[in-house]
Write a protein that holds these residues in place. Structure first.
Motif, PDB file in Angstrom:
ATOM      1  N   LYS A  54       0.898   0.818  13.540  1.00  0.00           N
ATOM      2  CA  LYS A  54       0.157  -0.444  13.693  1.00  0.00           C
ATOM      3  C   LYS A  54       0.633  -1.490  12.697  1.00  0.00           C
ATOM      4  O   LYS A  54       0.847  -2.656  13.053  1.00  0.00           O
ATOM      5  CB  LYS A  54      -1.337  -0.193  13.492  1.00  0.00           C
ATOM      6  N   TYR A  55       0.778  -1.085  11.436  1.00  0.00           N
ATOM      7  CA  TYR A  55       1.162  -2.024  10.386  1.00  0.00           C
ATOM      8  C   TYR A  55       2.672  -2.123  10.183  1.00  0.00           C
ATOM      9  O   TYR A  55       3.135  -2.835   9.299  1.00  0.00           O
ATOM     10  CB  TYR A  55       0.483  -1.618   9.056  1.00  0.00           C
ATOM     11  N   GLN A  56       3.422  -1.387  10.980  1.00  0.00           N
ATOM     12  CA  GLN A  56       4.888  -1.392  10.928  1.00  0.00           C
ATOM     13  C   GLN A  56       5.392  -1.124   9.513  1.00  0.00           C
ATOM     14  O   GLN A  56       6.219  -1.857   8.967  1.00  0.00           O
ATOM     15  CB  GLN A  56       5.429  -2.719  11.459  1.00  0.00           C
ATOM     16  N   ILE A  57       4.873  -0.064   8.927  1.00  0.00           N
ATOM     17  CA  ILE A  57       5.251   0.323   7.576  1.00  0.00           C
ATOM     18  C   ILE A  57       6.546   1.139   7.654  1.00  0.00           C
ATOM     19  O   ILE A  57       6.640   2.097   8.417  1.00  0.00           O
ATOM     20  CB  ILE A  57       4.132   1.148   6.899  1.00  0.00           C
ATOM     21  N   GLU A  58       7.523   0.734   6.859  1.00  0.00           N
ATOM     22  CA  GLU A  58       8.790   1.454   6.813  1.00  0.00           C
ATOM     23  C   GLU A  58       8.592   2.771   6.076  1.00  0.00           C
ATOM     24  O   GLU A  58       7.985   2.813   5.007  1.00  0.00           O
ATOM     25  CB  GLU A  58       9.844   0.619   6.090  1.00  0.00           C
ATOM     26  N   THR A  59       9.094   3.854   6.663  1.00  0.00           N
ATOM     27  CA  THR A  59       8.980   5.167   6.023  1.00  0.00           C
ATOM     28  C   THR A  59      10.343   5.837   6.000  1.00  0.00           C
ATOM     29  O   THR A  59      11.265   5.460   6.725  1.00  0.00           O
ATOM     30  CB  THR A  59       7.995   6.077   6.777  1.00  0.00           C
ATOM     31  N   GLN A  60      10.452   6.852   5.154  1.00  0.00           N
ATOM     32  CA  GLN A  60      11.664   7.664   5.090  1.00  0.00           C
ATOM     33  C   GLN A  60      11.499   8.810   6.078  1.00  0.00           C
ATOM     34  O   GLN A  60      10.739   9.715   5.852  1.00  0.00           O
ATOM     35  CB  GLN A  60      11.854   8.223   3.690  1.00  0.00           C
ATOM     36  N   ASP A  61      12.195   8.738   7.193  1.00  0.00           N
ATOM     37  CA  ASP A  61      12.070   9.808   8.200  1.00  0.00           C
ATOM     38  C   ASP A  61      13.101  10.883   8.035  1.00  0.00           C
ATOM     39  O   ASP A  61      14.072  10.812   7.463  1.00  0.00           O
ATOM     40  CB  ASP A  61      12.156   9.232   9.607  1.00  0.00           C
ATOM     41  N   PRO A  69      -7.101  11.966   8.630  1.00  0.00           N
ATOM     42  CA  PRO A  69      -6.276  12.858   9.453  1.00  0.00           C
ATOM     43  C   PRO A  69      -4.827  12.347   9.547  1.00  0.00           C
ATOM     44  O   PRO A  69      -4.584  11.135   9.543  1.00  0.00           O
ATOM     45  CB  PRO A  69      -6.949  12.818  10.823  1.00  0.00           C
ATOM     46  N   ARG A  70      -3.901  13.273   9.620  1.00  0.00           N
ATOM     47  CA  ARG A  70      -2.479  12.906   9.690  1.00  0.00           C
ATOM     48  C   ARG A  70      -2.203  12.014  10.899  1.00  0.00           C
ATOM     49  O   ARG A  70      -1.427  11.065  10.812  1.00  0.00           O
ATOM     50  CB  ARG A  70      -1.624  14.172   9.757  1.00  0.00           C
ATOM     51  N   ARG A  71      -2.836  12.304  12.010  1.00  0.00           N
ATOM     52  CA  ARG A  71      -2.628  11.502  13.227  1.00  0.00           C
ATOM     53  C   ARG A  71      -3.111  10.067  13.010  1.00  0.00           C
ATOM     54  O   ARG A  71      -2.461   9.114  13.471  1.00  0.00           O
ATOM     55  CB  ARG A  71      -3.354  12.147  14.420  1.00  0.00           C
ATOM     56  N   SER A  72      -4.212   9.878  12.321  1.00  0.00           N
ATOM     57  CA  SER A  72      -4.705   8.527  12.012  1.00  0.00           C
ATOM     58  C   SER A  72      -3.695   7.790  11.139  1.00  0.00           C
ATOM     59  O   SER A  72      -3.446   6.598  11.335  1.00  0.00           O
ATOM     60  CB  SER A  72      -6.050   8.582  11.303  1.00  0.00           C
ATOM     61  N   LEU A  73      -3.134   8.505  10.170  1.00  0.00           N
ATOM     62  CA  LEU A  73      -2.120   7.908   9.312  1.00  0.00           C
ATOM     63  C   LEU A  73      -0.924   7.453  10.144  1.00  0.00           C
ATOM     64  O   LEU A  73      -0.433   6.336   9.971  1.00  0.00           O
ATOM     65  CB  LEU A  73      -1.665   8.892   8.239  1.00  0.00           C
ATOM     66  N   GLN A  74      -0.486   8.293  11.056  1.00  0.00           N
ATOM     67  CA  GLN A  74       0.664   7.941  11.892  1.00  0.00           C
ATOM     68  C   GLN A  74       0.382   6.689  12.733  1.00  0.00           C
ATOM     69  O   GLN A  74       1.245   5.825  12.868  1.00  0.00           O
ATOM     70  CB  GLN A  74       1.042   9.116  12.794  1.00  0.00           C
ATOM     71  N   ARG A  75      -0.826   6.598  13.280  1.00  0.00           N
ATOM     72  CA  ARG A  75      -1.188   5.404  14.064  1.00  0.00           C
ATOM     73  C   ARG A  75      -1.195   4.151  13.196  1.00  0.00           C
ATOM     74  O   ARG A  75      -0.741   3.091  13.612  1.00  0.00           O
ATOM     75  CB  ARG A  75      -2.555   5.593  14.725  1.00  0.00           C
ATOM     76  N   LYS A  76      -1.703   4.274  11.985  1.00  0.00           N
ATOM     77  CA  LYS A  76      -1.771   3.122  11.079  1.00  0.00           C
ATOM     78  C   LYS A  76      -0.369   2.701  10.620  1.00  0.00           C
ATOM     79  O   LYS A  76      -0.078   1.513  10.496  1.00  0.00           O
ATOM     80  CB  LYS A  76      -2.669   3.426   9.885  1.00  0.00           C
ATOM     81  N   ILE A  77       0.508   3.653  10.381  1.00  0.00           N
ATOM     82  CA  ILE A  77       1.896   3.344  10.014  1.00  0.00           C
ATOM     83  C   ILE A  77       2.548   2.548  11.143  1.00  0.00           C
ATOM     84  O   ILE A  77       3.232   1.549  10.895  1.00  0.00           O
ATOM     85  CB  ILE A  77       2.689   4.630   9.706  1.00  0.00           C
TER      86      ILE A  77
END
Length: 59
Positions: A52-59, A42-50
């Motif tokens: 949690k792991y402090q993954i840099e993303t292009q916002d 689920p997209r929400r799970s992905l957002q929580r994991k991002i």
């Protein structure tokens, strides 16, 4: 002894999960919806994991 083995297992799983998410984000050029679909979570799970792991993303 069991605690250290358990802790190592969790650490290894989290490390692998973080790497998979980062690679999927690269493949989808940072598109979170497509990344979640690619990882089949689920997209929400992905957002929580991002977060949690402090993954840099292009916002």
């Amino acid at each position: 002894m069991r605690i250290s083995i358990y802790w190592w297992s969790i650490s290894a799983i989290e490390s692998l999960e973080k790497k998979m998410i980062a690679e999927a984000l690269d493949q989808t050029r940072g598109h979170r919806g497509a990344t979640a679909k690619l990882l089949k979570i689920p997209r929400r799970s992905l957002q929580r994991k991002i977060k949690k792991y402090q993954i840099e993303t292009q916002d």
